[in-house]
Design a protein around this motif. Sequence first.
Motif, PDB file in Angstrom:
ATOM      1  N   LEU A 317      50.874  44.762  31.410  1.00 43.54           N
ATOM      2  CA  LEU A 317      50.590  45.626  32.550  1.00 43.54           C
ATOM      3  C   LEU A 317      49.396  45.099  33.333  1.00 43.54           C
ATOM      4  CD1 LEU A 317      50.885  49.162  30.899  1.00 43.54           C
ATOM      5  CD2 LEU A 317      52.612  47.948  32.244  1.00 43.54           C
ATOM      6  N   PRO A 318      49.475  45.082  34.663  1.00 40.53           N
ATOM      7  CA  PRO A 318      48.282  44.788  35.449  1.00 40.53           C
ATOM      8  C   PRO A 318      47.280  45.919  35.282  1.00 40.53           C
ATOM      9  CG  PRO A 318      50.023  45.593  36.880  1.00 40.53           C
ATOM     10  CD  PRO A 318      50.632  45.444  35.513  1.00 40.53           C
ATOM     11  N   CYS A 319      45.999  45.592  35.258  1.00 38.96           N
ATOM     12  CA  CYS A 319      44.963  46.580  34.961  1.00 38.96           C
ATOM     13  C   CYS A 319      44.061  46.803  36.175  1.00 38.96           C
ATOM     14  CB  CYS A 319      44.098  46.113  33.790  1.00 38.96           C
ATOM     15  SG  CYS A 319      45.000  45.908  32.241  1.00 38.96           S
ATOM     16  N   VAL A 320      43.804  48.058  36.476  1.00 42.85           N
ATOM     17  CA  VAL A 320      42.789  48.425  37.457  1.00 42.85           C
ATOM     18  C   VAL A 320      41.688  49.135  36.683  1.00 42.85           C
ATOM     19  CG1 VAL A 320      42.249  49.711  39.551  1.00 42.85           C
ATOM     20  CG2 VAL A 320      44.517  48.667  39.283  1.00 42.85           C
ATOM     21  N   VAL A 321      40.544  48.468  36.556  1.00 42.97           N
ATOM     22  CA  VAL A 321      39.468  48.993  35.719  1.00 42.97           C
ATOM     23  C   VAL A 321      38.158  48.957  36.491  1.00 42.97           C
ATOM     24  CG1 VAL A 321      40.595  48.237  33.589  1.00 42.97           C
ATOM     25  CG2 VAL A 321      38.941  46.726  34.710  1.00 42.97           C
ATOM     26  N   SER A 322      37.197  49.719  36.023  1.00 40.77           N
ATOM     27  CA  SER A 322      35.851  49.677  36.588  1.00 40.77           C
ATOM     28  C   SER A 322      35.161  48.389  36.163  1.00 40.77           C
ATOM     29  CB  SER A 322      35.048  50.897  36.123  1.00 40.77           C
ATOM     30  OG  SER A 322      35.153  51.064  34.717  1.00 40.77           O
ATOM     31  N   ASP A 323      34.327  47.866  37.034  1.00 42.13           N
ATOM     32  CA  ASP A 323      33.505  46.709  36.680  1.00 42.13           C
ATOM     33  C   ASP A 323      32.315  47.244  35.882  1.00 42.13           C
ATOM     34  OD1 ASP A 323      32.891  43.927  36.736  1.00 42.13           O
ATOM     35  OD2 ASP A 323      31.322  44.346  38.200  1.00 42.13           O
ATOM     36  N   TRP A 324      32.554  47.482  34.626  1.00 43.90           N
ATOM     37  CA  TRP A 324      31.637  48.249  33.781  1.00 43.90           C
ATOM     38  C   TRP A 324      31.823  47.767  32.348  1.00 43.90           C
ATOM     39  CZ3 TRP A 324      27.880  51.715  34.766  1.00 43.90           C
ATOM     40  CH2 TRP A 324      27.491  52.618  33.783  1.00 43.90           C
ATOM     41  N   ASN A 325      30.781  47.725  31.631  1.00 41.11           N
ATOM     42  CA  ASN A 325      30.749  47.392  30.204  1.00 41.11           C
ATOM     43  C   ASN A 325      31.584  46.151  29.873  1.00 41.11           C
ATOM     44  OD1 ASN A 325      33.501  48.336  29.586  1.00 41.11           O
ATOM     45  ND2 ASN A 325      32.724  50.390  29.422  1.00 41.11           N
ATOM     46  N   GLY A 326      32.279  46.180  28.742  1.00 44.27           N
ATOM     47  CA  GLY A 326      33.028  45.014  28.293  1.00 44.27           C
ATOM     48  C   GLY A 326      34.270  44.717  29.098  1.00 44.27           C
ATOM     49  N   ASP A 329      34.424  41.405  30.502  1.00 42.72           N
ATOM     50  CA  ASP A 329      34.677  40.306  29.573  1.00 42.72           C
ATOM     51  C   ASP A 329      36.162  40.137  29.277  1.00 42.72           C
ATOM     52  OD1 ASP A 329      31.930  39.752  29.209  1.00 42.72           O
ATOM     53  OD2 ASP A 329      31.769  41.323  27.698  1.00 42.72           O
ATOM     54  N   THR A 330      36.972  41.090  29.713  1.00 39.29           N
ATOM     55  CA  THR A 330      38.387  41.042  29.347  1.00 39.29           C
ATOM     56  C   THR A 330      39.297  40.905  30.567  1.00 39.29           C
ATOM     57  OG1 THR A 330      38.407  43.486  29.268  1.00 39.29           O
ATOM     58  CG2 THR A 330      38.050  42.316  27.198  1.00 39.29           C
ATOM     59  N   VAL A 331      39.176  41.785  31.540  1.00 31.47           N
ATOM     60  CA  VAL A 331      40.067  41.780  32.707  1.00 31.47           C
ATOM     61  C   VAL A 331      39.492  40.869  33.786  1.00 31.47           C
ATOM     62  CG1 VAL A 331      41.138  43.174  34.504  1.00 31.47           C
ATOM     63  CG2 VAL A 331      40.868  44.110  32.196  1.00 31.47           C
ATOM     64  N   ARG A 332      40.235  39.848  34.169  1.00 35.20           N
ATOM     65  CA  ARG A 332      39.793  38.932  35.226  1.00 35.20           C
ATOM     66  C   ARG A 332      40.217  39.484  36.585  1.00 35.20           C
ATOM     67  NH1 ARG A 332      42.767  33.784  32.741  1.00 35.20           N
ATOM     68  NH2 ARG A 332      44.342  35.445  32.613  1.00 35.20           N
ATOM     69  N   ASP A 333      39.235  39.716  37.428  1.00 40.23           N
ATOM     70  CA  ASP A 333      39.495  40.308  38.736  1.00 40.23           C
ATOM     71  C   ASP A 333      40.381  39.394  39.574  1.00 40.23           C
ATOM     72  OD1 ASP A 333      39.109  42.273  40.798  1.00 40.23           O
ATOM     73  OD2 ASP A 333      37.758  40.852  41.780  1.00 40.23           O
ATOM     74  N   GLY A 334      41.482  39.958  40.073  1.00 39.46           N
ATOM     75  CA  GLY A 334      42.411  39.197  40.901  1.00 39.46           C
ATOM     76  C   GLY A 334      43.385  38.352  40.114  1.00 39.46           C
ATOM     77  N   VAL A 335      43.283  38.350  38.787  1.00 38.99           N
ATOM     78  CA  VAL A 335      44.176  37.553  37.939  1.00 38.99           C
ATOM     79  C   VAL A 335      45.007  38.461  37.035  1.00 38.99           C
ATOM     80  CG1 VAL A 335      44.329  35.719  36.209  1.00 38.99           C
ATOM     81  CG2 VAL A 335      42.538  35.639  37.957  1.00 38.99           C
ATOM     82  N   ASP A 336      44.333  39.264  36.236  1.00 42.95           N
ATOM     83  CA  ASP A 336      45.017  40.193  35.327  1.00 42.95           C
ATOM     84  C   ASP A 336      45.096  41.589  35.927  1.00 42.95           C
ATOM     85  OD1 ASP A 336      44.887  38.116  33.283  1.00 42.95           O
ATOM     86  OD2 ASP A 336      42.780  38.665  33.097  1.00 42.95           O
ATOM     87  N   GLY A 337      44.480  41.773  37.070  1.00 42.36           N
ATOM     88  CA  GLY A 337      44.384  43.083  37.700  1.00 42.36           C
ATOM     89  C   GLY A 337      43.177  43.085  38.613  1.00 42.36           C
ATOM     90  N   TYR A 338      42.535  44.237  38.721  1.00 43.28           N
ATOM     91  CA  TYR A 338      41.364  44.360  39.588  1.00 43.28           C
ATOM     92  C   TYR A 338      40.239  45.062  38.846  1.00 43.28           C
ATOM     93  CZ  TYR A 338      44.665  43.253  43.334  1.00 43.28           C
ATOM     94  OH  TYR A 338      45.609  42.641  44.111  1.00 43.28           O
ATOM     95  N   ARG A 339      39.021  44.516  39.001  1.00 45.61           N
ATOM     96  CA  ARG A 339      37.825  45.196  38.527  1.00 45.61           C
ATOM     97  C   ARG A 339      37.111  45.760  39.748  1.00 45.61           C
ATOM     98  NH1 ARG A 339      36.267  40.551  35.748  1.00 45.61           N
ATOM     99  NH2 ARG A 339      34.340  40.564  36.974  1.00 45.61           N
ATOM    100  N   ILE A 340      36.876  47.064  39.727  1.00 46.22           N
ATOM    101  CA  ILE A 340      36.317  47.757  40.886  1.00 46.22           C
ATOM    102  C   ILE A 340      34.799  47.881  40.718  1.00 46.22           C
ATOM    103  CG2 ILE A 340      36.473  49.798  42.333  1.00 46.22           C
ATOM    104  CD1 ILE A 340      39.077  48.102  42.060  1.00 46.22           C
ATOM    105  N   ALA A 341      34.077  47.445  41.741  1.00 48.98           N
ATOM    106  CA  ALA A 341      32.622  47.428  41.677  1.00 48.98           C
ATOM    107  C   ALA A 341      32.057  48.812  41.400  1.00 48.98           C
ATOM    108  CB  ALA A 341      32.057  46.886  42.991  1.00 48.98           C
TER     109      ALA A 341
END
Length: 549
Positions: A317-326, A329-341
Amino acid sequence: MHDRFALHYDPEAFNIAGQKLLGRQSAGVGLLRALAQEGTQGELGCFTADRRHADACLAALRDDGYAGELAWVASSRPQDLKRFGCLYHPGADIERLAWQRLRLDDRDYSLCGVVHSVANHEMMNTVTGLLTAPVRGWDAIVCTSRVVRDSMRLLLEQQAAYLRTRLGATRFELPQLPMIPLGVHCDELRFSDQERFDARARLGIGLDDVAVLSLGRLSVHAKSHPQQLFAALERAEKGGRRVHLVLCGWFAGEAIETAFHEAAAALCPSVNLIVLDGRDAQHKRDAWACADIFTSLADNLQETFGLTPLEAMAAGLPCVVSDWNGYRDTVRDGVDGYRIATVMPAPGAGQDLAQRYEDGVDSFEMYCGHASQAVALDGAGLAQAYGSLIRDPHLRRTMGDNARLRARQEFDWRAVLARYRTLFEELAERRRADPSLNPPLPQHAPDRLDPFRLFASYATRALGPSSLVELKPEASLALVRQYRELGINRFAAASMPTLEEFGVIFGAIGPRPMQVEELSDTLGPCDRPTLLRGLAWLCKMDLLRITER
């Protein structure tokens, strides 16, 4: 690789029966299963006071296919650990084991613990206690993410400074702080097209609908605050697709459940809400099988790693996660999903929150809750990320495939266990290490820090005196009043500006971006920490934006 080590077996730490969801127990169970599936790699020990616990450990290993033997080492005979070389403890509190080892030759074996969070007072005391415990440089406490290691280092530095000033201490010896993630069993998170079809049919999700899954504890205090999740899904450009939000977890009580439903109805009325009991195995499996997108917007101080994004990646599954904590270290922004600032106040805005927790005014849960109210995501970026994935099935597949490959290569338990074995070998080679620590003098009690200082590295950027802020066009005191009265926000009134103070803030911010320091001067006697938290809360409510110079 090092083929011998012993487990310090605590039944509670290696058992998820009756547990609500995830946590350190899931990590313990995952490690046991990894050891069982790895096959015989040498001798495995079980260090425990009760032989029956060793038998229970062996039974759990056998259930997962373990064919080797398990040697019971009575806790009254730590000297028998010498032949194993390393004792793995499923927590950070290795100091009592170090005191126990002191009466032996402390070069006989290493101690290896793991830290999951340092947010509560018990864990802060455990970390600062390492400076006076007889731990050695050939011991280790595994950090599951960079941010938890940052917090541990700050606590250690503050405590060392205090001991130098108070006692004239000049020499400190600490365990190693390697970073090794938690693991997942990737093979168990693959679903056939038929399983996916059946799960979606059971939940009333159409073939062309999009299901967004959030899995974990359903709490406004202890996991992730749902406001921006609901609001961003509502605002996302969906391209005509029907969207379902699947919340799979458990509520801490009826009041929390009511607050979630109230907020969802108010903030995302066009999104179909599906709530599943994450303690039910079939419900949890349906949740994973039905989903198109996974999201976890952790904004909580006790969250340091997060297993659910790894499980989502393993599930493709593509992941939309907060750019927070670990998560970073796991979800690569724009590759595995998005990390939101994310943004939270700069250090100095939360010493009173630490004192309220210390004084017993706030429980640990409320301490975390008050702090999380001042953590905000980029609401516009979040809505854009959801919209991009909702509208584009090809993008979902590409990111999902990337995520699955990364999970298998980096986070499958087989890879994680190999890293542990390498660590044990390195510890054996470090038996003569003697590190030192020379920190600055402390300004506060070393183990009761302002949370926005202790966890400063969690957020993407800090909201401080030089930050520029401006109200969004839709911002109004009416919306502030409405949002403050939502059950998911009402509890935090004590740590936020009053409605009258919000009115003063609205009156002071002009039509152009305004520097926080200038705003503070304009407001006169307004309490600066409360102002910073209030501004961050307005960001969380998507009523204020922070602009770059």
